[in-house]
Write an enzyme that holds these catalytic residues in place. Structure first.
Site, short mmCIF file in Angstrom:
data_model
loop_
_atom_site.label_atom_id
_atom_site.label_comp_id
_atom_site.label_asym_id
_atom_site.label_seq_id
_atom_site.Cartn_x
_atom_site.Cartn_y
_atom_site.Cartn_z
N ASP A 91 37.38 21.32 54.56
CA ASP A 91 38.35 22.37 54.23
C ASP A 91 39.74 21.76 54.33
O ASP A 91 40.02 20.98 55.23
CB ASP A 91 38.22 23.53 55.23
CG ASP A 91 39.19 24.66 54.90
OD1 ASP A 91 39.30 25.01 53.72
OD2 ASP A 91 39.82 25.18 55.84
N GLU A 138 36.13 23.21 48.41
CA GLU A 138 36.50 24.41 47.68
C GLU A 138 36.91 24.03 46.27
O GLU A 138 37.60 23.03 46.06
CB GLU A 138 37.69 25.09 48.35
CG GLU A 138 37.31 25.97 49.50
CD GLU A 138 38.54 26.65 50.07
OE1 GLU A 138 38.43 27.79 50.49
OE2 GLU A 138 39.61 26.02 50.08
N CYS A 186 32.44 34.45 58.60
CA CYS A 186 31.94 33.86 59.86
C CYS A 186 30.84 32.86 59.53
O CYS A 186 29.89 33.18 58.81
CB CYS A 186 31.41 34.97 60.76
SG CYS A 186 30.61 34.33 62.24
N CYS A 213 27.40 34.29 61.53
CA CYS A 213 26.61 35.46 61.11
C CYS A 213 26.84 35.84 59.64
O CYS A 213 26.13 36.70 59.11
CB CYS A 213 26.90 36.67 62.01
SG CYS A 213 28.51 37.42 61.70
N CYS A 250 35.04 36.09 65.13
CA CYS A 250 34.31 37.05 64.31
C CYS A 250 34.33 38.45 64.95
O CYS A 250 33.98 38.61 66.12
CB CYS A 250 32.87 36.59 64.12
SG CYS A 250 31.90 37.73 63.13
N CYS A 264 30.22 39.33 65.47
CA CYS A 264 29.35 38.66 66.46
C CYS A 264 30.13 37.94 67.55
O CYS A 264 29.55 37.43 68.50
CB CYS A 264 28.41 37.69 65.76
SG CYS A 264 29.20 36.16 65.24
N ASP A 295 39.86 26.33 60.65
CA ASP A 295 39.60 25.40 59.55
C ASP A 295 38.18 24.82 59.63
O ASP A 295 37.53 24.57 58.62
CB ASP A 295 40.63 24.27 59.55
CG ASP A 295 42.03 24.78 59.28
OD1 ASP A 295 42.17 25.81 58.58
OD2 ASP A 295 43.00 24.16 59.77
ZN LIG Z 1 29.99 36.44 63.07
#
Ligand SMILES: [Zn+2]
Length: 381
Positions: free
Chosen positions: A184, A268, A335, A338, A354, A357, A364
């Protein structure tokens, strides 16, 4: 497999050679600017522009004319190459897939001095034979393998350089690794990896950037066109050259390291124009953004990113690996543990937590992991 590589060397010049280079570059620039003016006028009149073959026909007429007969001093292919570049630049401008490409610009004396020979260049030990110019010595820092496809002579802050594009035949690659990694573009770092590494630029680059910011502030305070202003401007030009080299070196080492240990690199898929948006103002008009040192750092690293992608791509290809571009939207808000997507999870510039979760990680690195996951999904499809 055949690969194309570039090799660049500083030329050993004499005043006579410098004059010959300046003439060749000047004539090439003249042809570019004249053909560009012509096409811009046609666009204004809503007439179709002239493409390469038409422009070459015009060039022949110019060379026979009394007014532009001086163009015959230059090597014809050098002039034709500029028309080819212009043709390409206009094609890019009209290309719907490249909405950010800008209209070609007029070339300025001293700033865009370069000319290219598409053939006829020979190397003999430490000398290169350039058509119409003759043998020129160069500082040979390494051997040039393969067949020379073309050679470009460019003026830089401290003299003239030649770069050779050569074609090399390599054995077909077999990748010895199946390892995959996601990268990233960081906010404060150059890149973050899905393995948790934060890649920052080398100190030499940071120091040079600090120095550049100082010199630009100094330039802004000095009386324009004064002796001292000129000196500062000259130092800035040399520093830009040094920064470009240091960055190039940094990117080469990083891309070599990554492509040797990984078969797939996920990135990306961003249009190049998007990434350099911040760079345009700062690099081309130093002074306007004098105080924004972080902006300047960012700009210089951003400009390196597309170069980095190209290096990764060809190095991975040589090792039997590949770059896998993945859709960019949402990577920084998703995330990696999850899969839940929520802008609220990006709690600060560098922290991801997150909301579903509770997974917490450097923002990054989390994004790099998401990028890697998207690549795996894409490859499995
Ligand atoms: Zn999560």
């Amino acid at each position: 497999m055949r690969v194309i590589r570039g090799y660049k060397f500083k030329l050993k010049t004499t005043p006579e050679l410098q004059r010959a280079f300046a003439t060749m570059a000047g004539h090439a620039r003249f042809v570019w600017n004249k053909a560009l003016r012509l096409n811009l006028d046609r666009l204004e009149r809503k007439a179709p522009i002239m493409w390469y073959s038409d422009l070459c026909g015009l060039l022949r007429l110019w060379k026979q004319s009394e007014e532009y007969g001086f163009l015959a001093e230059a090597h014809s292919q050098v002039l034709q190459q500029k028309l080819k570049d212009l043709d390409r630049a206009f094609a890019d401008t009209f290309d719907k897939n490249q909405p950010l490409k800008k209209q070609p610009r007029f070339k300025k004396k001293g700033r865009d001095d370069s000319f290219r020979f598409p053939q006829g260049v020979k190397i003999d030990n430490r000398r290169v034979c350039l058509p119409k110019i003759g043998w020129v010595g160069f500082f040979k820092s390494q051997e040039v393998p393969g067949t020379i496809k073309q050679a470009t002579v460019t003026r830089e802050a401290d003299g003239w350089y030649v770069s050779f594009q050569v074609e090399i035949e390599l054995p077909d690659p077999v990748s010895h690794t199946e390892s995959m990694i996601g990268l990233d573009r960081g906010v404060d770092v150059f890149a973050a990896t899905s393995e948790g590494e934060l890649v920052t630029p080398v100190n030499a680059l940071k120091n040079a950037l600090d120095k550049l910011a100082r010199l630009q502030r100094k330039l802004a305070r000095q009386k324009k066109f004064s002796e001292n202003w000129r000196k500062t401007r000259n130092r800035i030009a040399k520093l830009h050259q040094k920064i470009a080299r240091t960055r190039h070196d940094f990117l080469h080492k990083l891309s070599s390291k990554i492509s040797k240990s990984h078969a797939v690199v996920a990135l990306e898929d961003l249009p190049v124009g998007n990434m350099t948006r911040s760079a345009k103002g700062t690099l081309e008009n130093p002074g306007r953004n004098v105080r924004a040192k972080s902006g300047l750092n960012r700009a210089i690293l951003d400009q390196g990113w597309s170069m980095f992608e190209r290096m990764l791509e060809y190095k991975l290809n040589e090792h039997g690996g590949k770059v896998v571009p993945v859709p960019a939207p949402g990577t920084s808000h998703t995330c990696s543990a999850c899969g839940h997507t929520d802008p609220e999870s990006r709690t600060s510039r560098n922290l991801f937590r997150c909301v579903k979760c509770g997974h917490t990680e450097h923002a990054d690195v989390n994004a790099a992991k998401v990028i890697l996951q998207r690549a795996k999904v894409k490859l499995a499809a």
